[in-house]
Enzyme design. Structure first.
Site, mmCIF file in Angstrom:
data_model
loop_
_atom_site.group_PDB
_atom_site.id
_atom_site.type_symbol
_atom_site.label_atom_id
_atom_site.label_comp_id
_atom_site.label_asym_id
_atom_site.label_seq_id
_atom_site.Cartn_x
_atom_site.Cartn_y
_atom_site.Cartn_z
ATOM 1 N N GLY A 9 59.332 -11.218 27.627
ATOM 2 C CA GLY A 9 60.719 -10.518 27.551
ATOM 3 C C GLY A 9 61.339 -10.326 26.205
ATOM 4 O O GLY A 9 60.701 -10.704 25.217
ATOM 5 N N ASP B 138 72.196 -9.653 34.883
ATOM 6 C CA ASP B 138 70.857 -9.094 34.888
ATOM 7 C C ASP B 138 70.106 -9.125 36.209
ATOM 8 O O ASP B 138 68.978 -9.646 35.944
ATOM 9 C CB ASP B 138 70.261 -9.514 33.546
ATOM 10 C CG ASP B 138 68.962 -8.470 33.004
ATOM 11 O OD1 ASP B 138 69.024 -7.435 33.279
ATOM 12 O OD2 ASP B 138 68.331 -9.131 32.075
ATOM 13 N N PHE C 182 63.335 -12.265 25.109
ATOM 14 C CA PHE C 182 63.496 -13.584 24.286
ATOM 15 C C PHE C 182 62.138 -14.145 23.625
ATOM 16 O O PHE C 182 62.222 -14.773 22.743
ATOM 17 C CB PHE C 182 63.983 -14.599 25.570
ATOM 18 C CG PHE C 182 64.064 -15.862 25.332
ATOM 19 C CD1 PHE C 182 65.156 -16.656 25.033
ATOM 20 C CD2 PHE C 182 62.803 -16.798 25.384
ATOM 21 C CE1 PHE C 182 65.325 -17.985 24.717
ATOM 22 C CE2 PHE C 182 63.099 -18.246 25.219
ATOM 23 C CZ PHE C 182 64.384 -18.679 25.091
ATOM 24 N N VAL D 290 56.396 -16.105 27.906
ATOM 25 C CA VAL D 290 56.490 -16.998 29.060
ATOM 26 C C VAL D 290 55.019 -17.402 29.341
ATOM 27 O O VAL D 290 54.149 -16.453 29.590
ATOM 28 C CB VAL D 290 57.107 -16.448 30.318
ATOM 29 C CG1 VAL D 290 57.072 -17.757 31.298
ATOM 30 C CG2 VAL D 290 58.706 -16.176 29.936
#
Ligand SMILES: *[C@@H]1O[C@H](CO)[C@@H](O)[C@H](O)[C@H]1NC(C)=O
Ligand SMILES: *[C@@H]1O[C@H](CO)[C@@H](O)[C@H](O)[C@H]1NC(C)=O
Length: 852
Positions: A531, A646, A533, A536
């Site tokens: 993402g 979101d 960010f 993951v």
């Protein structure tokens, strides 16, 4: 003979060259003044030598003042030798710089160190430079905290030093800077920097905003300039040492209204100045990064990239925009319009044409008069209605806003939001500030006690974490949260190094070594998602617990803010339908979050595009209900409510039993306080799910989540992506297309073929009705999440009743046909009615009608 002549000529040229070099640098050097105030020591800071003003000096004099120093200084160490001393004054003080005719940048550095007997935070003073008033009734601490509250809200670094920058023309022989304390008050200054600007940095005739090409004269020989903002658009901070004129450039994202309307672009190759006389305007670093309009391929661009700045009302401003075309190698590829405070400043702007090519650094100045009633300045770049859609794309590399003096004055009449002459309310605010200070000291004391009493116990419990706890970091245990999956007792709150936050973070502290062991040293084969960010990973802890590990990309500044937001949100919230945070790791600049592992991944992966077993209608309804419950809890579970911002099918995760949980709180915002109905904020979220009202008005309410959830509901029935550019125009955006079909009663044509024959037609009709209500154009016409939840439960009841009624019969082919055509026999109808009544008797008041 000839040869000799040539040699002579060359030598002559060389001689001239050397002379001119000598004159030029000699001139510049004699005019640079770098002063380390309140000290007799000269220091080297940021590659330059700063002269102590208490030692005898030949080219400047100081009238008076008190020498003050603070040896306990603990700010930025690179600047310690400069900022730990200051010259303090309780009467007027002046500095006279001799033989200083010319153009200069003047920078005054203020760092409120602690002085015995004087409170630097309460200083109040004015500064005048050669008759030009720079500041009046100036309070350094107030100014710093106003600046800090802004930079914190924009997620950028804040610092305790305030540097005021001016550009001035000195016509007299001497340059005199005078400081005047307000009556009964004092003032101070830590450093003074006077940097000559030999070449022309500003020209006098500048395009007037909204003037249709007309020019205005800046009258710079008589006016002074104050730098209000200087930003490296789309890039990172630029330090004084990286700029020939020691200017500092900040990050622009905090000023952007719609951060995801502008994508950052970079080009480190071969950027050069468009013309030799512009090389001083900005370092090339500024031109190597830019922001261009994002989402260019998908939709027509119907928005502007917008930046909003606070300015002092009633002054004239010079706005300098820096451009460099980094992507296109020919003209007519990117054409846009520039607006300043809603007025057109330039039409048909093609950077390639104006700069004369690709990778050419170039700037453009605009002159704007800001009315006395307005304290904001908007800069917007957007589509030029006069050009075709394919070229409507804007670009900006850097931006500067300068305030021009008016009648010998640059001082604003408002000091951090308070009108002059309103001293009473200002002192109240000061007192309130001091009160808050005392309160925070009390809180600190309590925290310190907690730390002491718990840290011993904690250390012995988790001796292995010792090597991960650098000395400055403080830990404290806080209210244990019960969570069945966590076996460890080591719940910790951490204090961030910048300052105390009143909120507590809860979760287990992991060492980087533990995280590395769990992810096989961040093995790319274990990546389950990527993402904004970062990545993951799927991981397994020592005890066999499976976890999802989110590792922030250290480059992402947004990442840090979202990391903090997510820890804070998740620490406060625990709910069956919200993904729970197990812990985190903050070590060696890593920001890592550890969540419960969600066996079945994202809802989206089960709807389309994958090879997974399609979900039944009942499963889909249960998932939607779970997600709605999670959102309902977010909106109503805490006093102020939380807006997710979101909501989308990739943020709805499914555990091993297909229980839906809402994830990704990085963008979440606390909801409006009671007296307000919305939160004003930069538009964030994902295209395709974004509430059009929010996008238009930048006002966030819970109803924006309801809108996004409506899109999710349609995605669940139609099993297609919310934006699919390969489809015909009308169908690209699912929200729009589904609404068209729903209104025409043709939704049946676009539902997931996998569902055919599997659902109660009645339930589908109600379901689509709810989705339609969620997508209402105006927030206030949309249902609340609670209402959506009740209706979805009703839909599930309808469907279950239908399934039950069908269970006794053989589900033969003909039967399916019957069901699809929506003509259940009377017995079934009876059951459905009953189910409906059952729901309606739960006592919930349903304001929304059923979409019939
Ligand atoms: C810089 O040079 C260009 C042409 O080379 C000229 O048009 C422009 O006016 C000059 N600007 C300044 C600030 O001298
Ligand atoms: C961009 O901003 C200007 C000035 O505020 C406005 O007039 C214009 O309509 C905006 N354009 C779009 C596409 O929103």
């Amino acid at each position: 003979m000839k040869v000799q002549g040539l040699e002579l000529e060359i030598m002559g040229l060389l001689f001239l060259f050397v002379i001119s070099m000598f004159v030029r640098t000699g001139e510049a050097e004699s005019k640079t003044f770098l002063i380390n105030c309140g000290s007799n020591a000269s220091v080297n800071v940021d590659g330059r030598r700063w002269l102590g003003d208490s030692a005898p000096q030949t080219n400047f004099t100081v009238s008076s003042g008190i020498v003050a120093s603070d040896s306990s200084f603990n700010g930025d160490l690179a600047y310690a030798s400069l900022y730990r001393t200051a010259r303090l004054f309780t009467q007027s003080l002046n500095y006279t710089f001799k033989g200083a005719t010319g153009n200069y940048f003047l920078r005054l550095h203020f760092y409120p160190i602690s002085f015995p007997a004087y409170n630097a935070n309460e200083s109040l003073f004015s500064v005048v430079a050669n008759g030009l008033k720079l500041v009046s009734e100036f309070n350094v601490a107030g100014e710093i905290s106003a600046k800090r509250s802004h930079s914190e809200s924009s997620g950028s670094n804040s610092s305790a030093v305030l540097i005021k920058e001016y550009f001035l023309t000195v016509n007299a022989a001497d340059f005199v800077i005078e400081f005047f304390p307000a009556k009964g008050s004092s003032g101070f200054v830590n450093a003074i920097e006077i940097v000559p600007v030999v070449d022309t940095l500003f020209v006098d005739l500048v395009n007037k905003v909204g003037g249709n090409g007309a020019k205005s004269s800046l009258d710079l020989s008589k006016r002074g300039i104050e730098t209000m903002y200087r930003l490296n658009v789309g890039g990172s901070d630029i330090k004084a040492s990286q700029d020939e004129l020691q200017r500092m450039w900040g990050v622009d994202s905090g000023y952007m209204l719609t951060a995801n309307a502008g994508a950052e672009i970079k080009n480190r190759s071969s950027v050069t100045y468009a013309s030799d006389n512009q090389t001083l305007a900005a370092p090339l670093l500024v031109y190597e990064t830019a922001r261009s309009m994002s989402n260019t391929q998908v939709l027509e661009k119907m928005f502007n990239m917008s930046w909003k700045f606070e300015v002092d009302p009633g002054f004239d401003y010079l706005i300098r925009l820096h451009f460099c075309e980094l992507e296109f190698g020919k003209a007519n590829q990117r054409i846009f319009r520039i607006y300043i405070n809603n007025q057109t400043s330039a039409d048909h702007f093609d950077v390639f044409v104006r700069a004369g090519g690709k990778n050419k650094a170039y700037y453009q100045d605009y002159f704007d008069v800001v009315s006395p009633k307005i304290s904001t300045l908007w800069i917007q770049l957007g589509p030029d209605p006069g050009t075709g859609a394919s070229v409507t794309d804007a670009l900006l590399n850097g931006l500067e806003i300068f305030k021009l003096s008016k009648n010998g004055n640059l001082a604003s009449t408002e000091t951090f939001g308070l009108k002059e002459g309103n001293k009473a309310s200002r002192s109240r605010i000061l007192w309130a500030g001091i009160g808050a200070g005392i309160a925070s000291i009390a809180i600190l004391a309590v925290l310190v006690m907690l730390i002491f009493s718990f840290s011993k116990r904690w250390r012995s419990e988790r001796a292995d974490a010792k090597n991960s706890s650098p000395g400055w970091r403080l830990f404290f245990l806080c209210g244990a949260i019960t969570n069945g999956t966590d076996k460890e007792k080591g719940y910790l709150g951490i204090q961030n190094p910048v300052g105390f936050t009143a909120t507590t973070r809860v979760g287990r502290w992991f060492t980087l070594a533990e995280i590395k062991a769990a992810t096989n040293c961040f093995d790319d084969n274990l990546v389950i998602g990527i993402g904004g960010f970062g990545k993951v990973y799927k991981g397994k802890m020592e005890d066999g617990t499976r976890v999802a590990i989110k590792r922030a990309n250290p480059q992402s500044e947004q990442g840090l803010a979202e990391f903090e937001a997510e820890i804070e949100m998740l620490s406060r919230l625990r709910h069956r339908h919200l993904v729970s945070l197990i812990g985190f790791c903050e070590e060696q600049n890593e920001m890592i979050l550890v969540y419960e592992y969600m066996e079945n991944g994202t809802l989206r992966s089960h709807l389309f595009g994958g090879k997974l077993q399609p979900l039944s209608w009942k499963q889909r309804l249960e998932i939607c209900i779970g997600a709605a419950r999670g959102l309902h809890y977010l909106h109503t579970g805490s006093e102020r409510g939380i807006i997710h911002r979101d909501v989308k099918t990739t943020n709805i995760l499914l555990d091993e039993n297909f229980v839906a949980k809402i994830s990704d709180f990085g963008l979440s915002k606390a909801g409006p306080a009671l007296e307000h109905t919305h939160v004003s904020t930069a538009v964030k979220g994902s295209f395709g799910y974004l509430d059009p009202e929010y996008f238009r008005r930048q006002q966030l309410t819970e109803k924006s989540d309801v809108y996004s959830f409506g899109v999710v509901l349609f995605e669940v029935v139609c099993a297609r992506s919310v934006i699919n550019p390969s489809l015909p125009r009308d169908e690209i955006n699912l929200a729009e297309w589904a609404m068209i079909c729903q209104r025409q009663g043709s939704l049946g044509n676009i539902i997931d073929p996998q569902l055919q024959g599997q659902y109660s037609p009645e339930s589908l009709k109600k379901f689509a009705g709810i989705a339609e209500k969620c997508l209402a154009d105006e927030g206030k016409s949309r249902p609340t999440m609670g209402e959506v939840l009740w209706h979805l439960e009703y839909v599930l009841q309808l469907h279950e009743a239908w399934l039950h009624a069908n269970a006794g019969e053989n589900s033969s082919c003909s039967n399916h046909m019957l069901q699809v055509n929506g003509t259940p026999d009377e017995g079934k109808a009876e059951e459905v009615q009953q189910a409906a009544r059952a729901v309606e008797n739960t006592g919930s008041s349903l304001k929304m009608n059923d979409g019939e």
